[in-house]
Design a protein around this motif. Structure first.
Motif, PDB file in Angstrom:
ATOM      1  N   SER A   1       0.825  -1.213   0.000  1.00  0.00           N
ATOM      2  CA  SER A   1       0.000   0.000   0.000  1.00  0.00           C
ATOM      3  C   SER A   1       0.858   1.262   0.000  1.00  0.00           C
ATOM      4  O   SER A   1       0.418   2.314  -0.469  1.00  0.00           O
ATOM      5  N   ASP A   2       2.095   1.165   0.495  1.00  0.00           N
ATOM      6  CA  ASP A   2       2.993   2.320   0.478  1.00  0.00           C
ATOM      7  C   ASP A   2       3.362   2.689  -0.957  1.00  0.00           C
ATOM      8  O   ASP A   2       3.291   3.852  -1.365  1.00  0.00           O
ATOM      9  N   PHE A   3       3.742   1.667  -1.753  1.00  0.00           N
ATOM     10  CA  PHE A   3       4.087   1.919  -3.156  1.00  0.00           C
ATOM     11  C   PHE A   3       2.855   2.359  -3.938  1.00  0.00           C
ATOM     12  O   PHE A   3       2.933   3.225  -4.817  1.00  0.00           O
ATOM     13  N   LEU A   4       1.701   1.748  -3.635  1.00  0.00           N
ATOM     14  CA  LEU A   4       0.469   2.080  -4.346  1.00  0.00           C
ATOM     15  C   LEU A   4       0.042   3.513  -4.069  1.00  0.00           C
ATOM     16  O   LEU A   4      -0.367   4.243  -4.986  1.00  0.00           O
ATOM     17  N   ALA A   5       0.119   3.944  -2.815  1.00  0.00           N
ATOM     18  CA  ALA A   5      -0.226   5.325  -2.484  1.00  0.00           C
ATOM     19  C   ALA A   5       0.698   6.290  -3.221  1.00  0.00           C
ATOM     20  O   ALA A   5       0.262   7.340  -3.710  1.00  0.00           O
ATOM     21  N   ASP A   6       1.964   5.946  -3.316  1.00  0.00           N
ATOM     22  CA  ASP A   6       2.921   6.767  -4.057  1.00  0.00           C
ATOM     23  C   ASP A   6       2.509   6.883  -5.528  1.00  0.00           C
ATOM     24  O   ASP A   6       2.526   7.958  -6.108  1.00  0.00           O
ATOM     25  N   PHE A   7       2.108   5.749  -6.116  1.00  0.00           N
ATOM     26  CA  PHE A   7       1.663   5.740  -7.507  1.00  0.00           C
ATOM     27  C   PHE A   7       0.416   6.597  -7.694  1.00  0.00           C
ATOM     28  O   PHE A   7       0.329   7.409  -8.635  1.00  0.00           O
ATOM     29  N   LEU A   8      -0.570   6.448  -6.815  1.00  0.00           N
ATOM     30  CA  LEU A   8      -1.822   7.193  -6.944  1.00  0.00           C
ATOM     31  C   LEU A   8      -1.606   8.689  -6.755  1.00  0.00           C
ATOM     32  O   LEU A   8      -2.256   9.510  -7.422  1.00  0.00           O
ATOM     33  N   ARG A   9      -0.705   9.062  -5.882  1.00  0.00           N
ATOM     34  CA  ARG A   9      -0.420  10.490  -5.667  1.00  0.00           C
ATOM     35  C   ARG A   9       0.235  11.127  -6.894  1.00  0.00           C
ATOM     36  O   ARG A   9       0.015  12.294  -7.182  1.00  0.00           O
ATOM     37  N   ARG A  10       1.021  10.360  -7.610  1.00  0.00           N
ATOM     38  CA  ARG A  10       1.859  10.925  -8.669  1.00  0.00           C
ATOM     39  C   ARG A  10       1.329  10.669 -10.075  1.00  0.00           C
ATOM     40  O   ARG A  10       2.022  10.918 -11.054  1.00  0.00           O
ATOM     41  N   THR A  11       0.090  10.168 -10.176  1.00  0.00           N
ATOM     42  CA  THR A  11      -0.514   9.944 -11.491  1.00  0.00           C
ATOM     43  C   THR A  11      -1.925  10.508 -11.520  1.00  0.00           C
ATOM     44  O   THR A  11      -2.624  10.534 -10.501  1.00  0.00           O
ATOM     45  N   GLU A  12      -2.328  10.957 -12.697  1.00  0.00           N
ATOM     46  CA  GLU A  12      -3.696  11.392 -12.936  1.00  0.00           C
ATOM     47  C   GLU A  12      -4.194  10.711 -14.203  1.00  0.00           C
ATOM     48  O   GLU A  12      -3.404  10.350 -15.077  1.00  0.00           O
ATOM     49  N   CYS A  13      -5.508  10.529 -14.292  1.00  0.00           N
ATOM     50  CA  CYS A  13      -6.070   9.882 -15.469  1.00  0.00           C
ATOM     51  C   CYS A  13      -7.524  10.275 -15.642  1.00  0.00           C
ATOM     52  O   CYS A  13      -8.178  10.730 -14.700  1.00  0.00           O
ATOM     53  N   ARG A  14      -8.010  10.080 -16.862  1.00  0.00           N
ATOM     54  CA  ARG A  14      -9.411  10.332 -17.152  1.00  0.00           C
ATOM     55  C   ARG A  14     -10.290   9.216 -16.614  1.00  0.00           C
ATOM     56  O   ARG A  14     -11.370   9.446 -16.097  1.00  0.00           O
ATOM     57  N   THR A  15      -9.791   7.956 -16.736  1.00  0.00           N
ATOM     58  CA  THR A  15     -10.537   6.784 -16.273  1.00  0.00           C
ATOM     59  C   THR A  15      -9.608   5.879 -15.486  1.00  0.00           C
ATOM     60  O   THR A  15      -8.484   5.603 -15.919  1.00  0.00           O
ATOM     61  N   LEU A  16     -10.087   5.415 -14.345  1.00  0.00           N
ATOM     62  CA  LEU A  16      -9.346   4.470 -13.512  1.00  0.00           C
ATOM     63  C   LEU A  16     -10.174   3.196 -13.387  1.00  0.00           C
ATOM     64  O   LEU A  16     -11.300   3.226 -12.881  1.00  0.00           O
ATOM     65  N   PHE A  17      -9.619   2.076 -13.863  1.00  0.00           N
ATOM     66  CA  PHE A  17     -10.260   0.780 -13.719  1.00  0.00           C
ATOM     67  C   PHE A  17      -9.626   0.036 -12.548  1.00  0.00           C
ATOM     68  O   PHE A  17      -8.414  -0.157 -12.512  1.00  0.00           O
ATOM     69  N   LEU A  18     -10.456  -0.407 -11.608  1.00  0.00           N
ATOM     70  CA  LEU A  18     -10.031  -1.258 -10.504  1.00  0.00           C
ATOM     71  C   LEU A  18     -10.472  -2.671 -10.864  1.00  0.00           C
ATOM     72  O   LEU A  18     -11.655  -3.012 -10.763  1.00  0.00           O
ATOM     73  N   VAL A  19      -9.519  -3.506 -11.299  1.00  0.00           N
ATOM     74  CA  VAL A  19      -9.865  -4.759 -11.977  1.00  0.00           C
ATOM     75  C   VAL A  19      -9.843  -5.950 -11.011  1.00  0.00           C
ATOM     76  O   VAL A  19      -9.252  -6.993 -11.280  1.00  0.00           O
ATOM     77  N   GLY A  20     -10.467  -5.788  -9.851  1.00  0.00           N
ATOM     78  CA  GLY A  20     -10.698  -6.906  -8.958  1.00  0.00           C
ATOM     79  C   GLY A  20      -9.669  -7.150  -7.886  1.00  0.00           C
ATOM     80  O   GLY A  20      -8.513  -6.745  -7.978  1.00  0.00           O
ATOM     81  N   ASP A  21     -10.116  -7.829  -6.820  1.00  0.00           N
ATOM     82  CA  ASP A  21      -9.304  -8.135  -5.636  1.00  0.00           C
ATOM     83  C   ASP A  21      -8.681  -6.866  -5.055  1.00  0.00           C
ATOM     84  O   ASP A  21      -7.501  -6.831  -4.696  1.00  0.00           O
ATOM     85  N   ILE A  22      -9.508  -5.843  -4.979  1.00  0.00           N
ATOM     86  CA  ILE A  22      -9.060  -4.576  -4.396  1.00  0.00           C
ATOM     87  C   ILE A  22      -8.981  -4.721  -2.879  1.00  0.00           C
ATOM     88  O   ILE A  22      -7.973  -4.383  -2.252  1.00  0.00           O
ATOM     89  N   VAL A  23     -10.046  -5.223  -2.287  1.00  0.00           N
ATOM     90  CA  VAL A  23     -10.079  -5.548  -0.853  1.00  0.00           C
ATOM     91  C   VAL A  23     -10.071  -7.062  -0.722  1.00  0.00           C
ATOM     92  O   VAL A  23     -10.799  -7.755  -1.441  1.00  0.00           O
ATOM     93  N   ASP A  24      -9.260  -7.586   0.185  1.00  0.00           N
ATOM     94  CA  ASP A  24      -9.170  -9.038   0.344  1.00  0.00           C
ATOM     95  C   ASP A  24     -10.149  -9.510   1.412  1.00  0.00           C
ATOM     96  O   ASP A  24      -9.810  -9.615   2.598  1.00  0.00           O
ATOM     97  N   GLY A  25     -11.391  -9.803   0.982  1.00  0.00           N
ATOM     98  CA  GLY A  25     -12.411 -10.262   1.911  1.00  0.00           C
ATOM     99  C   GLY A  25     -12.086 -11.609   2.524  1.00  0.00           C
ATOM    100  O   GLY A  25     -12.445 -11.875   3.682  1.00  0.00           O
ATOM    101  N   TRP A  26     -11.403 -12.485   1.779  1.00  0.00           N
ATOM    102  CA  TRP A  26     -11.037 -13.793   2.325  1.00  0.00           C
ATOM    103  C   TRP A  26     -10.167 -13.623   3.568  1.00  0.00           C
ATOM    104  O   TRP A  26     -10.392 -14.261   4.591  1.00  0.00           O
TER     105      TRP A  26
END
Length: 269
Positions: free
Chosen positions: A27-52
């Motif tokens: 999540s540290d690397f991911l937060a870094d990526f999200l802070r430093r990128t912008e886009c018109r469309t963001l697809f979250l393609v599954g297993d975002i939260v690990d319910g298992w």
């Protein structure tokens, strides 16, 4: 090695297999990526939260919170956010279709690139026979995978002390096993065949934690990887060009770059 500018703008970003709620989530690397990128469309393609994992033991810290806030902030500020649940967050599938907080929850989606290619967007577990027909084996495999990720975390702790950047031991080991390589190939071909059957030019998926971009019998197969092992994203540039971004390698990440901004959520009694 070239490091990206503070903010990079893409037409579309695809990420999957974040597995928020697990200690293996980068999540540290991911937060870094999200802070430093912008886009018109963001697809979250599954297993975002690990319910298992969250059903068995609760883990959620401040950086997990930060990732969720960054995604919701993008939705609030005009980014179209489309969330396609996977097998680990399958509980959300019962709610589809649903729009909440600017996020569109959908079973699958279609994306047309700037140069006119039609892409089918799906998580991909529908084409994994172990997940579909032998849930016990899937859970057992999940346990073994968790052990591999623990080893990966300790391995990278040593590398960090020696001054080396992040490198996925678990991803490397998976690539060395012939059975895993064959299974990945079967998965890729099954997804490409489905895209062809439905008249698409290509398919974007996740699920197997193996970032890839290749043609399979004339169909473009695109897997955006994960944020547990490889820390990768698939991006579309404004001219329609598609690219896999290895965020950790590209930026030589080796330590926690985003400090938690809230205390860890306490474990419920």
């Amino acid at each position: 090695m070239t490091v990206q500018s503070p903010t990079t703008r893409y037409r579309t970003v695809f990420i999957s297999d974040l597995h928020l709620g697990t200690r293996g989530c980068r999540s540290d690397f991911l937060a870094d990526f999200l802070r430093r990128t912008e886009c018109r469309t963001l697809f979250l393609v599954g297993d975002i939260v690990d319910g298992w994992r969250l059903k068995r033991s609760w883990y959620w810290d401040g950086i997990h919170d930060e990732v969720v806030r960054l995604i919701l902030a993008k939705a609030k500020n005009g980014t179209e956010v489309i969330y396609i649940p996977g097998n680990h967050d399958e509980l959300f599938r019962a709610w589809m279709p649903l729009d909440f907080a600017g996020v569109k929850l959908r079973e699958e989606a279609e994306h047309v690139t700037a140069d006119g290619r039609r892409l089918l967007i799906m998580h991909g577990d529908e084409f994994d026979s172990v997940v579909r027909y032998a849930r016990f084996l899937a859970v057992l495999g999940d346990w073994a995978y968790t052990v591999a990720l623990v080893l990966n975390r300790w391995f990278n702790a040593v590398r960090r002390r020696l001054g080396y950047p992040y490198w996925s031991l678990s991803a490397w080991a998976k690539r060395q096993v012939k059975g895993a390589v064959k299974a990945i190939d079967r998965f890729e071909r099954a997804l490409a065949q489905e895209a062809r059957r439905r008249g698409f030019d290509g398919v974007v998926c996740g699920h197997i934690h193996h970032a890839e971009m290749r043609e399979v019998d004339g169909i473009l197969y695109l897997n955006d990887g994960d944020w547990v092992e490889s820390c990768t994203a698939l991006v579309e540039h404004h001219d329609g060009r598609l690219e896999l971004i290895d965020w950790a390698a590209q930026n030589r990440l080796s330590h926690w770059r985003v400090a938690p901004q809230r205390a860890a959520v306490p474990v419920p009694a």
